[in-house]
Design a protein around this motif. Sequence first.
Motif, short mmCIF file in Angstrom:
data_model
loop_
_atom_site.label_atom_id
_atom_site.label_comp_id
_atom_site.label_asym_id
_atom_site.label_seq_id
_atom_site.Cartn_x
_atom_site.Cartn_y
_atom_site.Cartn_z
N ASP A 196 -5.56 13.83 6.58
CA ASP A 196 -6.28 12.58 6.91
C ASP A 196 -7.64 12.98 7.49
OD1 ASP A 196 -7.17 10.10 7.55
OD2 ASP A 196 -5.69 9.69 9.10
N GLU B 255 -7.23 12.83 1.07
CA GLU B 255 -6.90 11.49 1.56
C GLU B 255 -5.43 11.30 1.88
OE1 GLU B 255 -8.27 8.71 -1.33
OE2 GLU B 255 -10.40 9.11 -0.95
N GLU B 256 -4.55 12.00 1.15
CA GLU B 256 -3.12 11.77 1.28
C GLU B 256 -2.38 12.90 1.98
OE1 GLU B 256 -1.87 8.76 0.42
OE2 GLU B 256 -3.98 8.33 0.02
N ARG C 128 -0.27 12.58 11.24
CA ARG C 128 -1.18 13.01 10.17
C ARG C 128 -2.45 13.63 10.74
NH1 ARG C 128 -3.19 9.63 6.35
NH2 ARG C 128 -3.01 11.24 4.75
N ASN D 254 0.79 -1.23 0.00
CA ASN D 254 0.00 0.00 0.00
C ASN D 254 0.83 1.28 0.00
OD1 ASN D 254 -2.06 -2.12 0.77
ND2 ASN D 254 -3.33 -0.29 0.63
N GLY E 270 -9.68 9.92 8.95
CA GLY E 270 -9.14 9.49 10.25
C GLY E 270 -9.35 10.51 11.33
N LYS F 220 -2.23 1.63 5.51
CA LYS F 220 -3.23 2.60 5.07
C LYS F 220 -3.68 2.21 3.67
CE LYS F 220 -1.98 6.76 3.86
NZ LYS F 220 -2.59 7.00 2.52
N ASP F 221 -4.96 1.92 3.55
CA ASP F 221 -5.49 1.40 2.29
C ASP F 221 -5.77 2.53 1.30
OD1 ASP F 221 -6.34 -0.48 0.52
OD2 ASP F 221 -8.39 -0.56 1.29
N ARG F 222 -5.33 2.36 0.07
CA ARG F 222 -5.68 3.27 -1.02
C ARG F 222 -6.49 2.50 -2.03
NH1 ARG F 222 -1.53 6.83 -4.01
NH2 ARG F 222 -3.49 7.77 -4.64
N HIS G 167 2.57 6.71 13.66
CA HIS G 167 1.23 6.13 13.68
C HIS G 167 0.50 6.47 14.99
CE1 HIS G 167 -1.92 3.00 13.72
NE2 HIS G 167 -1.83 3.08 12.41
#
Length: 708
Positions: free
Chosen positions: A691, A687-688, A609, A161, A694, A387-389, A544
Amino acid sequence: MTAYEMLSEPIRRYVRDKKWETLRPIQEAAITRILSTDNHYILVSATASGKTEAAFLPVLSAVDFKQPGIQVLYISPLVALINDQFERAELLCKYLDIPVTRWHGESNRSDKMKRIEEAHGILLITPESIEGLFSNRPERGRVLFSNLQFIIVDEVHSFLNTDRGLHLRSLLSRIHALAKTKPARMIGLSATIGDYEAAKQFTGEPDRTKVLVDSTPKQMQAEFVYWPVSAYKGFSDAFINDLYEDTKNSKVLLFPNSRKNVEELASKLRGKAEQHQGHTAWFSHHASLTKEQRHYAEEFAKNSTRQPYCIICTSTLELGIDIGSVDLVVQVDASPSVASLIQRTGRSGRQEGAMSRLLMYATRPWSLLQSIACWELYQSGYVEPLKDRTKPFDILFHQILSIARECYGITRKALVERIMGNAVFKELSKEEITGLITHMVKESFLEDLKRELIVGYKGEAITNSRDFYAMFSSPEKIKVVHAGITIGSIDEEDAYALFPGTCILLATKSWMITDIDRLAGKITVVATNKSGKTFFSSEGMAVHPKIEEKMLELLCTDTLKAELQPDALACLHTLREQFSRVVLHNFESERPVFIHQGFITWFPFAGDRIHSTLAYLLKEVDMHPDTPGMELTLEIGFSNLLPLLKKEILLLPQRISDIMDHSPDTFYTGKWGRYLPLSLKKQYVMEEEFDIKGTAAFIERLKLVKIV
């Protein structure tokens, strides 16, 4: 039948000649499963546990090398790792009388051409070289990839990912489409995977992918030292003295997280060794040094049987390049992630039954706390989830150009079908794909010839660049040359502050600049005894949320598993004193807010983030938070903060959208995202770059605890 008995006779002879008394656990499991099923496998086992052989022994036993074409493709994230594995694979393949070929920018051209003509044996390659084949020599790609039986992906966690990993997955899908019979089986290798389901997705067939985990515990010894260092004065002589005493008689890898710190520590430790007439084997190792400089340090370490050495390095030595036995790993300030700490710690104690030794130096209180948090999460078996894209439109833009170039023209229908059949883009609708293609035609990235699409004139400018093959952006560099030999490079932006007479640190030494030819991209230097400085931009990786959550728990409880020296224990005690009035019951949701003189100081402990998204949100509503470290200091009433956050997180997407309507390039949109239509640029940013999803989830569960 035992795992050993399942191997082919040439491979059994290899095992006997190596005088292995037994196979390692991961090797036993992999041999049995790979040779008795047709599944894909992810092999997860500690560094130096025999993962490479766990893949190659059964794969080479299963493959019929009498069949035409390349049968096994080995993919690595690093050229250096390919060079390292080439020696091991070549020795093994002598028993089968089959060739092993390296295919990357530094490998021998005649070897490549011979492999095209004969198309036989095993090929070792990087993702960027696969892209180069598809883009520039698709006919060669078809020759090399159409008969594959197995694909082995080393250090597979480094691809999961990430943009580079999404790119590789797309390339693998294109390789599978070339198969004359059935697509190749895939074997992934890693020491640090925390999300097995995400790892299964990497093969494109998650239901047919199994994860084999060697959970054999590895003996670890970790010690924490606190030594405060001034941000302005750098590492003090007292600090260097202490570090030198800890490293002078051992084989050491020292990780200080940045090129700047690598060169400063390497130079000072080398100078200290000269003062004390100690050993001379002090090396720096990072991406701004030439491959020859790095290779010399690697070979010295690999061939050093008794002599001590110290390689001060960035993540360039984090992955599995074989440098032999390491006695001690030193981490200066917190590693960027738990996964990184696992990789680095695993570099020591590689001999069977040996203990891994880690010495952690912290130079700032919060860094000490983060180091302890990472270590305790490591001990508990935690690794950061991925982190899923699901909708990587920027990667799709790149791959559309690559496919159009590969095919020398393709119908719109066929292009859409190829994309929809690619596992990386399975979450994209047909309308989203056709919408991007339409945009690319309108902007001349593609040209519509009615019957087919070809690369347009803007697309030609992109695809003709050497920069096209890689997903990561590489800054322009100026090479540093001494006596006609290049020793390294400095980023062009960092070189603006340089002029003749400036003394710089590079490759553990101090150099004086005698000439700068910016047009030729060359800085000429001579050796000097004067003190030099480093000129590298700051580097970092987002922390994280789980790490910062653990940091909060360590502050608010008396639990401590790590072994701290007295100075580190005193530092932790001082930090805990600041939070002595904080009583929390749920570390996932509760966060302390300190009230003082009309201001509040809030500690989100939510990861980098989310923290930066919160800071931006508050700035946009004219709160202008003071953000010196982990805290956000605001002039607002306690009872008003949470309602404000809940309201403004809902409005933030529109605020960002309005800003981008007036100035589309306000925010970073990635290497390829800058070519997307505005609507997709906005999606990328939200998204990038931020966040928002989140942060919204964090605010939703947030409970603020008032500390007066």
